[in-house]
Design a protein around this motif. Structure first.
Motif, mmCIF file in Angstrom:
data_model
loop_
_atom_site.group_PDB
_atom_site.id
_atom_site.type_symbol
_atom_site.label_atom_id
_atom_site.label_comp_id
_atom_site.label_asym_id
_atom_site.label_seq_id
_atom_site.Cartn_x
_atom_site.Cartn_y
_atom_site.Cartn_z
ATOM 1 N N TYR A 1 0.946 -1.206 -0.424
ATOM 2 C CA TYR A 1 -0.296 -0.366 0.116
ATOM 3 C C TYR A 1 0.876 1.326 -0.285
ATOM 4 C CZ TYR A 1 -3.472 -3.318 1.439
ATOM 5 O OH TYR A 1 -4.440 -4.899 1.541
ATOM 6 N N TYR A 2 0.226 2.446 -0.148
ATOM 7 C CA TYR A 2 1.076 3.655 -0.230
ATOM 8 C C TYR A 2 -0.067 4.442 0.002
ATOM 9 C CZ TYR A 2 4.610 1.848 -3.234
ATOM 10 O OH TYR A 2 6.162 2.254 -3.601
ATOM 11 N N GLY A 3 0.058 4.872 1.355
ATOM 12 C CA GLY A 3 -0.937 4.960 1.914
ATOM 13 C C GLY A 3 -1.859 4.387 1.829
ATOM 14 N N SER B 1 3.108 -0.746 -17.736
ATOM 15 C CA SER B 1 3.763 0.089 -16.349
ATOM 16 C C SER B 1 2.978 0.161 -15.214
ATOM 17 C CB SER B 1 3.984 0.945 -16.967
ATOM 18 O OG SER B 1 3.337 2.268 -17.785
ATOM 19 N N GLY B 2 3.188 0.568 -14.370
ATOM 20 C CA GLY B 2 2.170 0.961 -12.974
ATOM 21 C C GLY B 2 1.379 -0.743 -12.227
ATOM 22 N N CYS B 3 2.368 -1.441 -12.599
ATOM 23 C CA CYS B 3 1.587 -3.141 -11.989
ATOM 24 C C CYS B 3 1.903 -2.953 -10.935
ATOM 25 C CB CYS B 3 1.605 -3.730 -13.224
ATOM 26 S SG CYS B 3 2.685 -4.358 -14.010
ATOM 27 N N GLY B 4 3.054 -2.479 -10.649
ATOM 28 C CA GLY B 4 3.800 -2.615 -8.894
ATOM 29 C C GLY B 4 5.199 -3.572 -9.475
ATOM 30 N N LYS B 5 5.901 -3.695 -10.578
ATOM 31 C CA LYS B 5 7.009 -4.033 -11.134
ATOM 32 C C LYS B 5 8.136 -3.862 -10.105
ATOM 33 C CE LYS B 5 7.259 -3.699 -15.239
ATOM 34 N NZ LYS B 5 6.315 -3.449 -15.450
ATOM 35 N N THR B 6 8.359 -2.152 -9.975
ATOM 36 C CA THR B 6 9.068 -1.810 -9.615
ATOM 37 C C THR B 6 9.131 -1.727 -7.684
ATOM 38 O OG1 THR B 6 9.798 -0.263 -11.176
ATOM 39 C CG2 THR B 6 10.204 0.514 -9.241
ATOM 40 N N THR B 7 8.064 -1.955 -7.686
ATOM 41 C CA THR B 7 7.262 -1.761 -6.405
ATOM 42 C C THR B 7 7.574 -2.593 -5.694
ATOM 43 O OG1 THR B 7 5.729 0.059 -6.353
ATOM 44 C CG2 THR B 7 4.607 -1.625 -4.078
ATOM 45 N N ILE B 8 7.669 -4.424 -6.112
ATOM 46 C CA ILE B 8 7.994 -5.108 -5.851
ATOM 47 C C ILE B 8 9.781 -5.512 -5.636
ATOM 48 C CG2 ILE B 8 8.203 -7.944 -6.526
ATOM 49 C CD1 ILE B 8 5.256 -7.417 -4.832
HETATM 50 N N1 LIG Z 1 6.473 6.324 -3.730
HETATM 51 C C1 LIG Z 1 4.840 6.181 -4.633
HETATM 52 N N2 LIG Z 1 4.280 6.631 -3.454
HETATM 53 C C2 LIG Z 1 2.976 6.277 -3.855
HETATM 54 N N3 LIG Z 1 2.248 6.156 -4.851
HETATM 55 C C3 LIG Z 1 3.399 5.006 -5.749
HETATM 56 C C4 LIG Z 1 4.940 5.306 -5.511
HETATM 57 N N4 LIG Z 1 5.499 4.121 -6.045
HETATM 58 C C5 LIG Z 1 4.287 3.691 -7.206
HETATM 59 N N5 LIG Z 1 3.429 3.923 -6.165
HETATM 60 C C6 LIG Z 1 2.494 3.759 -7.135
HETATM 61 O O1 LIG Z 1 2.453 2.203 -7.309
HETATM 62 C C7 LIG Z 1 1.888 1.859 -8.642
HETATM 63 C C8 LIG Z 1 2.910 0.570 -9.275
HETATM 64 O O2 LIG Z 1 4.390 1.322 -9.095
HETATM 65 P P1 LIG Z 1 5.503 0.826 -10.012
HETATM 66 O O3 LIG Z 1 6.197 -0.306 -9.226
HETATM 67 O O4 LIG Z 1 6.404 2.092 -9.845
HETATM 68 O O5 LIG Z 1 5.418 0.456 -11.601
HETATM 69 P P2 LIG Z 1 5.743 -0.545 -12.997
HETATM 70 O O6 LIG Z 1 6.969 -0.074 -12.239
HETATM 71 O O7 LIG Z 1 5.293 -1.712 -12.588
HETATM 72 O O8 LIG Z 1 6.042 0.706 -13.869
HETATM 73 C C9 LIG Z 1 1.303 2.374 -9.739
HETATM 74 O O9 LIG Z 1 0.678 2.900 -9.326
HETATM 75 C C10 LIG Z 1 2.572 4.039 -8.773
HETATM 76 O O10 LIG Z 1 1.912 5.138 -9.606
#
Ligand SMILES: Nc1ncnc2c1ncn2[C@@H]1O[C@H](COP(=O)(O)OP(=O)(O)O)[C@@H](O)[C@H]1O
Ligand SMILES: [Mg+2]
Lengths: 307, 303, 298
Positions: free
Chosen positions: B59-61, B85-92
């Motif tokens: 979760y972000y917030g 993009s935006g599916c959370g790869k970087t996040t994971i």
């Molecule tokens: N620091 C952050 N604060 C709030 N939301 C974030 C942050 N980083 C990523 N997000 C949200 O999390 C989701 C996944 O982002 P991200 O992991 O960057 O995707 P990907 O790498 O697959 O493109 C997106 O909807 C993005 O807006």
């Protein structure tokens, strides 16, 4: 027509600088021709007869250097805290408070310095320093009144502090997050990241922030006048009274003086002007040479400390 | 329509017109313009597990960014994460070495272990985590220091000061950069080309002998030739390290990775969140995907 | 690569313990520095509120000082009026000039012309106010005597770089498209500037002016040299004829003359001045946020 007016106003700004320099040199010329460069080596400032700036230059340099010694590490630390260590929400509260310190008029800081800070230093800090470090001549006999070079150093340090803090904060905020992440991803602690990536790459900007901070201390006349004790002397004892260029001009320029004294005061102003021009040009040169981002400081703070 | 791509251009698949294929009549196995990396052997089932994610949500917030991810990442393999993009790869990815700690709104639920140790247990030191799990970022981010100091900085602060020169050389050789920079180690790293900078960042990471390297779209800012050299490098690196790479380039995943995780955006329930759709051997993902969404994606009908 | 056991617990061990201590110490030191600054501000504000607040009364704000210097009672009404007049006159002088300079720099000047002007503004900005004060003293006061107007001139010079800078910053934020659209309609350059650009930058101009006013209201050095000889028992509006009583000089003089009664009054005047300065800064900050948000859409 607008172009004409706008250009005219701009020329006026340049002309004011020229006029200031001309007027001060011109009014100082009797003293310049009488004393020449000997003015800087001569210690006596004897109202109506003999005038030498040595004690004042000494006092100005010592108080400003002392102020910088206090304000630079503290200011940089605050800049780091506000930009890199604290939570954003905390920074949003403490940042404006620090900037507020810059907005307090110097005559009020001076009032506080003479009534609250000075007596406290005299009764507590100065005896303590004297007892612990009295073998060093700097920490001699505590002052009689709470006025003195030491109090002036603290007061001027307080005035330089928020300027250095705000400028370095804005400087550190420009460090790209990729760089910070790069350091953290290598297993660095936050402090190691700051030391290795932030401080090392921001040295010119930090230097220019410190220069701008010390330039406030150098040019401050009123607060220094209120707390330094106005004695024309060179003493190794920090707790002894002293005097500065600005303070002397401020207190003597409106008195009913001899022509030579007025000219000597303008000579002092010329010295102050030259120091400030050099210092400001140095800060600018650093900024230009290293292309430091916005080292001139944020507008809100820029409009802060009056002197 | 050419089905065999001979060049290593990372873009050719995306450029090819897939619209000619009627989704209804298309064979289950789509005509792939993708060469699956042939260098890898069949995965032995008893591979050592490095990361084990169970039902991880981020979760972000209040916003749920990624939901319910479960996957295992194996030792000395390259695991790819693909998806729109935006599916959370970087996040994971950033959750794997606690890089998200600096995001104050970040919150993770589920279990995320590394060699059996919970990464998010109390008492875990994120600095210790990152010391073992290095990261290479999307944009090359060399420090504004000399090439030598870029590599030597971390070993120095970590207390690996002995034989630093050798360590720097070994890291640069390991990143296939030594021959290009050995005569200018004292010059600024910012003078290197983009591809060299990215290899420098890899060298910087391996100089402290980590266990895992996380790579977040490491080639997205690079030209095809630099991309090829980094892909070659990754094949060498996997002998010593476990690699996890996020890429938006499916061919890259197909070329380099043994295992591929396909992430997608789920919009059901009016909430946009990233999910892990399918995780399998790369060959399976690209030739016999189990999920229709994966198939659509790898055949270019989506994203 | 076998030198490290990657499966051992992820707690800080080995030299990381020591590095963690250093990290904590340095971060603690930075936090302490920030707290120190806040504490200093707090001590100052507390002293002003405690010692000055008790002085505050209707009489203090509406009466002039008593005949005798050390007598109790009276107020700072004449100083408030004098300060207001001199600052107002300074603003009237500095505002149009400062805005015109900013317009010239952002809308008209070539890089070559802008260089010396920016340098002049920077130098003026860094110039000690005591130097500006003695400049006016030498130029106008010596041989003629002080007037409120001369003090206003010094304040105007101090305000000039502040107003020019904030105005320039907000003019630079006005989108180029807005100007281009106006030019495309065949509207002349100066009409565009007056009709479109300046109104769009108004928020910034007002912010800068408020900050500049807050700053010069507390300026003491120019007052000491240019507005310190007056009959402090009277209110004067004769800004062009004589020096006017003013708050900064009042604070300075009361504190210097010593004695409990006078020092207490100095704190009272300091209270009034600080409240004004802080409110002005607060308003400017709020305006600044609002106008930049409107301009940048953030
Ligand atoms: N620091 C952050 N604060 C709030 N939301 C974030 C942050 N980083 C990523 N997000 C949200 O999390 C989701 C996944 O982002 P991200 O992991 O960057 O995707 P990907 O790498 O697959 O493109 C997106 O909807 C993005 O807006
Ligand atoms: Mg990404």
């Amino acid at each position: 027509m607008l172009l004409g007016l706008a250009a005219g106003a701009s020329i006026l700004a340049v002309a004011i600088i020229g006029l200031i320099i001309y007027e001060i040199v011109n009014s100082a010329s009797p003293a310049i021709s009488k004393y020449g460069l000997g003015f800087f080596g001569h210690q006596t400032w004897n109202n109506y007869t003999v005038f030498g700036a040595a004690t004042l230059i000494f006092g100005t340099v010592v108080t400003s250097a002392g102020a910088l010694l206090i304000a630079a590490p503290l200011g940089i630390a605050i800049g780091l805290y506000l930009s890199l260590f604290s939570a954003r929400r905390t920074a949003a509260i403490i940042g404006p408070l620090v900037e507020m310190l810059a907005a307090v008029p110097s005559v009020i800081i001076g009032l506080w310095g003479i009534i609250v800070l000075g007596p406290f230093l005299r009764s507590t800090i100065e005896p303590w320093l004297h007892d612990a470090l009295g073998f060093i001549p700097l920490f001699g006999t505590p002052s009689a009144t709470g006025s003195g070079v030491f109090t002036a150093i603290i007061v001027l340090g307080i005035m330089a502090l928020p300027i250095i803090a705000a400028i370095t904060r804005d400087l550190f905020l420009t460090v790209p997050s990729e760089l910070k992440d790069g350091a953290l991803a290598l297993g660095a602690t936050r402090w190691e990241m700051v030391r290795g990536v932030v401080l090392s790459s921001m040295r010119p900007g930090i230097a220019s922030a410190c220069i701008l901070g010390v330039s406030r201390a150098l040019g401050e006349a009123i607060a220094a006048l209120q707390v330094i004790g106005s004695v024309f002397q060179i003493s190794s004892n920090l707790f002894a009274p002293g005097n500065t260029l600005g303070a002397t001009i401020a207190i003597q320029a409106n008195a009913d003086n001899s022509k030579l004294q007025v000219a000597s005061l303008f000579y002092l102003a010329l010295v102050l002007l030259a120091i400030e021009l050099l210092v400001n040009l140095a800060a600018q040169a650093i900024v230009r040479h290293y292309r430091v981002p916005s080292a001139s400081g944020p507008t809100i703070v820029a409009a802060g400390a009056p002197n | 329509m050419s089905n065999k791509t001979q060049t290593r251009s990372p873009y050719s698949v995306m450029d090819e017109p897939h619209s000619e294929i009627d989704a209804a009549t298309a064979p289950v196995v789509a005509p792939l313009a993708i060469e699956v990396a042939d260098s890898k052997d069949e995965t032995p089932p008893s591979r050592e597990v490095v990361f084990d994610l169970r039902d991880v949500s981020v979760y972000y917030g209040q916003a749920l960014a990624v939901a319910g991810v479960s996957l295992e990442i194996h030792r000395n393999q390259i695991t790819a994460m693909i998806g729109p993009s935006g599916c959370g790869k970087t996040t994971i990815l950033r959750s794997l070495n606690r890089m998200n700690d600096s995001v104050s709104s970040f919150r993770l639920t589920g279990s995320c272990t590394y060699h059996g140790n919970d990464l998010y247990a109390s008492g875990v030191d994120a600095v210790e985590v990152r010391r073992r799990i290095g990261m290479v970022f999307q944009r090359p981010n060399p420090f504004p220091k000399s090439i030598y100091d870029n590599i030597g900085w971390a070993p120095r602060i970590l207390g690996m000061r002995d034989n630093l020169d050798e360590r720097v050389e070994k890291a640069l050789r390991g990143a296939a950069l030594w021959d290009e920079v050995k005569d200018r180690l004292k010059t600024s790293a910012l003078g290197l080309s983009g591809g060299q900078q990215q290899r420098l960042c890899i060298a910087r990471s391996i100089a402290i002998e980590p266990d895992v390297l996380l790579l977040d779209e490491p080639c997205s800012a690079l030209d095809p030739i630099s991309t090829a050299s980094i892909e070659d490098l990754m094949q060498d690196l996997k002998n010593d390290y476990t690699l996890v790479i996020v890429t938006h380039n499916m061919q890259q995943a197909a070329r380099v990775a043994e295992r591929t995780a396909f992430f997608s955006l789920d919009v059901s329930g009016g909430q946009r969140k990233g999910i892990l759709v399918e995780y399998d051997d790369t060959a399976t993902i690209f030739t016999r995907p189990a999920d229709k969404r994966t198939e659509d994606y790898v055949t270019g009908r989506f994203g | 690569m076998a030198s490290l056991d990657y499966t051992r617990p992820l707690t800080a061990s080995g030299n990381l313990r020591r590095r963690r201590v250093v990290d904590r110490l340095m971060r603690g030191a930075a936090t302490a520095a920030a707290l120190a600054a806040v504490v200093i501000l707090g001590l100052m504000v507390f002293a002003i509120a405690q010692r000055g607040g008790s002085q505050l009364s209707v009489a203090f704000l509406t009466q002039n000082p008593p005949e005798q210097l050390y007598a109790a009672g009276g107020g700072i009404a004449n100083a408030i009026i004098g300060s207001a007049l001199m600052v107002a006159l300074a603003t009237i002088i500095a505002l149009p000039i400062g805005v015109l300079i900013a317009i010239y720099l952002t809308e008209f000047a070539t890089a070559r012309a802008a260089g010396p002007i920016r340098l002049a503004l920077d130098l003026l900005y860094g110039m000690p106010t005591i130097v500006i004060a003695i400049f006016i003293l030498g130029l106008l006061v010596v041989g003629h005597g002080q007037t409120g107007f001369y003090a206003s001139l010094a304040l105007a010079i101090i305000m000039l770089p502040l107003i020019a800078r904030t105005t320039g910053e907000s003019l630079a934020l006005v989108p180029k498209e807005l100007r281009d659209a106006s030019h495309a309609l065949g509207i002349s350059r100066w009409r565009t500037t007056v009709g479109i650009t300046i109104p769009s930058a108004l928020g910034g101009i007002v912010t800068g002016t408020i900050l500049a006013v807050a700053r010069v209201a507390g300026e003491t050095a120019p007052m000491l040299l240019l507005a310190s000889v007056f009959d402090n028992t009277k209110t004067s509006f004769n800004i062009f004829g004589q020096a006017l009583p003013n708050i900064p000089y009042e604070i300075f003089n009361l504190a210097e003359s010593g004695g409990t009664v006078n020092v207490a009054k100095a704190w009272g005047a300091a209270f009034v001045l600080v409240v004004f300065v802080l409110i002005a800064n607060f308003v400017a900050r709020a305006l600044h946020h609002r106008s930049t948000r409107m301009m940048t859409g953030r």
